[in-house]
Design an enzyme around this catalytic site. Structure first.
Site, PDB file in Angstrom:
ATOM      1  N   TYR A  45       1.986   7.649  15.599  1.00 25.51           N
ATOM      2  CA  TYR A  45       3.196   6.812  15.558  1.00 25.51           C
ATOM      3  C   TYR A  45       4.494   7.596  15.672  1.00 25.51           C
ATOM      4  CZ  TYR A  45      -0.217   4.340  12.509  1.00 25.51           C
ATOM      5  OH  TYR A  45      -1.326   3.798  11.944  1.00 25.51           O
ATOM      6  N   CYS A  89      -7.297  21.825  17.992  1.00 24.96           N
ATOM      7  CA  CYS A  89      -7.293  22.153  19.420  1.00 24.96           C
ATOM      8  C   CYS A  89      -6.703  21.032  20.250  1.00 24.96           C
ATOM      9  CB  CYS A  89      -8.715  22.480  19.851  1.00 24.96           C
ATOM     10  SG  CYS A  89      -9.377  23.833  18.898  1.00 24.96           S
ATOM     11  N   GLY A 149       0.848  -1.195   0.000  1.00 24.61           N
ATOM     12  CA  GLY A 149       0.000   0.000   0.000  1.00 24.61           C
ATOM     13  C   GLY A 149       0.878   1.237   0.000  1.00 24.61           C
TER      14      GLY A 149
END
Ligand SMILES: Cc1ncc(COP(=O)(O)O)c(C=O)c1O
Length: 469
Positions: A369, A396, A328
Site C-alpha cells: 500500500y 530478494c 483493529g
C-alpha cells in the site's frame, strides 16, 4: 476456560517513569507545535520515555535491552497501551458492542487482554476463532466474517457457538442455514456495501460497489439477501453490517454510512414489518504512522455517529438499533514497535540504502500500500547530521523497501538498532515465509517487565513442516 499462563520474567533495569500515561488522550489527532513541529514520540505508546544514548523505554523496558535479550527483528507490544485503547473505545461507545478485529494482530495474550477489557472479537477464519476460544474467549462475544468462508470456518463457528455470523454473499445464505443444527437458530447480520469511497489506499477500500466484499445497496443485492435470510427459519437476522475500509481519518464517511443503512432499516421495516435491532459499522479507524499525521478521534467519532443515528431513526420512526464497531488497527497498531538491526549500508551516490535484518516478510505493508513509517536510531547517540536514507529489507526483491526517504544520522552503520513505531497491526498478522527467514517473536512489555508471547519461528519449525523428499 483454559488459560495459558506464560512466565513473567523480571527486568534488570530500573523502570523509567512513563511520560504521560494517564493524561495523553488516545487515539486522537497528533499535536503539532508551531515552533518545533510535532512531538516525534507522539505516535509511540504513551509509556515511551527517552533514555540516555538515544535509547527509549517502552512499558518501562529499554529497547536496547529487549533487542539484546530477544534478538532482532522483534515485535514489542505494550500491554498497557492495548488495554488503554480498549478502554478508550468502551468509554467512547458506552452503549455499543466493541469487537476487536483479530486480523490486525492476534495471539493468546491479546485475546486475554481484549476479553478482560470487555470487548468482543471479530474473526475471519477457523484459525483465529479456535485460537481465541481455546484460550478462553467467550464465543458468544465473537462475530465471524469472511467473503469466502470455508466449510471448516462455518463448522468451527457453529460448533463453538459464535455469537454472530456476517453474511457476505447471497450464495452462502442457504449453505449457512443448512449447516445450523435442527432446532437451533444462528444470529446473522448482512454485510451491506453502501457505495461510499473511504480508506487510506484503493486496496483497503471496501465500501464501494463492484469489489469482492458484501452485498450492494445500489443494485438491490442487499435487499434481495435480506428477503432470502428472512425465509430461512434457522437464521435469525439481527441487523446490518458495513465496513467502509481501513485507515479512514475522517468522520464524514461513517455518517454517510449511517444515513444509508438507516434508510435500509426503514425499507426493511416497511417491506417486511420487522425492526432489525443491530447496526455494526465495522472498523477502519485511522492512526498516525508518522509524527504530525492525522488520526481519527474516536470520542468525536462516537458522538457524531450517535447523533446521526438518533436523528435518522427519529425521522424514520424507528427505534435506535444497538451499535457495534470493529476496530483493529487503532487498538493494536500504535501499541506495537518493531526492532531491527542494521546489516549493511550502501551509498550509490544517489541514495543511501540502510538494509536491516527484516523486511517485507514481516511487514508487507509498504510494498502493498505504499505505507510510510518513521524509523528511528536507538541506543547510540550520533553527533552527525541526519540525511535522507531508504531503509530496505533483506529479501530478494528490489521492492523490499520498509521506509523510503526517511531521516537517519549520516553515520548510520551495521550493528545499529532501528526501531519503528506503530508496528502492532497488520505486520506480523500479514507476515510470510519468504526466503525462509522465520517470523519474528512478539514480546509484551508492561511495568518494567518483558515476557515472550510468541517465540521466533526457527529453522526447525520450517523444516518440520517440509515432510516430502
Ligand atoms: C469486516 C472488518 N471489520 C473490521 C476490520 C478492522 O479494520 P481496521 O483494522 O482498519 O480497524 C476489518 C479490516 O479489514 C474488516 O474487514
Amino acid at each position: 476456560m483454559t488459560h495459558t499462563t506464560l512466565p513473567r520474567t523480571t527486568r534488570t533495569t530500573t523502570p523509567p517513569a512513563p511520560r504521560t500515561t494517564e493524561t495523553r488522550p488516545s487515539p486522537a489527532p497528533s499535536a503539532a507545535t508551531p515552533d518545533q513541529g510535532p512531538d516525534p514520540l507522539d505516535i509511540w505508546p504513551a509509556s515511551t520515555v527517552p533514555l540516555p544514548d538515544e535509547d527509549l523505554a517502552v512499558g518501562g523496558v529499554p529497547l536496547t535491552e529487549l533487542a539484546e535479550r530477544f534478538g532482532t527483528p522483534a515485535y514489542v507490544l505494550d500491554e498497557d497501551e492495548v488495554r488503554r485503547r480498549c478502554r478508550t473505545y468502551l468509554r467512547a461507545f458506552p452503549d455499543a458492542d466493541v469487537y476487536y478485529a483479530a486480523k490486525a494482530f492476534l495471539c493468546r495474550a491479546m485475546a486475554h487482554w481484549v476479553a478482560e477489557e470487555g470487548l468482543g472479537l471479530d474473526v475471519c477464519s477457523a484459525g483465529e476463532l479456535e485460537l481465541a476460544v481455546t484460550t478462553g474467549f467467550p464465543p458468544e462475544r465473537i462475530v465471524l466474517h469472511g467473503n469466502a468462508k470455508s466449510p471448516a470456518d462455518l463448522q468451527a463457528a457453529l460448533r463453538l457457538g459464535v455469537g454472530r455470523i456476517v453474511i457476505d454473499s447471497t450464495s452462502e445464505i442457504a449453505r449457512i442455514a443448512a449447516a445450523v443444527p435442527a432446532g437451533s437458530r444462528q444470529k446473522v447480520l448482512i454485510r451491506v456495501v453502501p457505495g461510499i469511497a473511504a480508506g487510506g489506499h484503493a486496496k483497503i477500500r471496501t465500501g464501494t460497489d463492484d469489489q469482492k466484499f458484501g452485498l450492494s445497496l445500489a443494485d438491490g443485492s442487499a435487499q434481495h439477501a435480506i428477503t432470502r435470510v428472512l425465509g430461512q427459519p434457522r437464521l435469525e437476522l439481527v441487523g446490518l453490517h458495513c465496513h467502509l475500509g481501513s485507515q479512514i481519518t475522517a468522520v464524514k464517511p461513517y455518517l454517510s454510512a449511517v444515513r444509508r443503512l438507516v434508510g435500509l432499516l426503514a425499507r426493511v421495516h416497511e417491506q417486511h414489518g420487522i425492526t432489525l435491532p443491530e447496526l455494526d459499522l465495522g472498523g477502519g479507524h485511522g492512526v498516525a504512522y508518522r509524527p504530525g499525521e492525522p488520526a481519527l478521534d474516536i470520542t468525536g467519532l462516537a458522538g457524531k455517529i450517535r447523533a446521526e443515528l438518533a436523528g435518522g431513526c427519529a425521522a424514520a420512526g424507528l427505534p435506535v438499533p444497538r451499535l457495534a464497531v470493529e476496530p483493529g488497527r487503532a487498538i493494536a497498531g500504535p501499541s506495537g514497535v518493531v526492532l531491527y538491526r542494521v546489516l549493511s549500508v550502501k551509498r550509490t551516490g544517489v541514495h543511501t540504502f540502510v538494509a536491516v535484518d527484516g523486511g517485507m516478510s514481516d511487514n508487507p505493508r509498504p510494498a502493498l500500500y505504499g505505507v510510510r513509517y518513521a524509523p528511528r536510531l536507538v541506543g547510540r547517540h550520533s553527533t552527525v547530521a541526519t540525511e535522507p536514507v531508504t531503509v530496505v529489507g533483506r529479501h530478494c526483491e528490489a521492492g523490499d523497501i520498509l521506509a523510503s526517504d526517511v531521516q537517519l544520522p549520516g553515520d548510520i552503520r551495521p550493528g545499529d538498532l532501528i526501531a519503528v513505531p506503530v508496528a502492532g497491526a497488520y505486520h506480523l498478522s500479514m507476515a510470510s515465509g519468504y526466503n525462509l527467514v522465520g517470523r519474528p517473536p512478539v514480546v509484551a512489555v508492561t511495568s518494567g517487565h518483558a515476557r515472550l508471547l510468541v517465540r521466533r519461528e526457527s529453522l526447525a519449525d520450517i523444516q518440520e513442516r517440509d515432510i516430502g523428499l
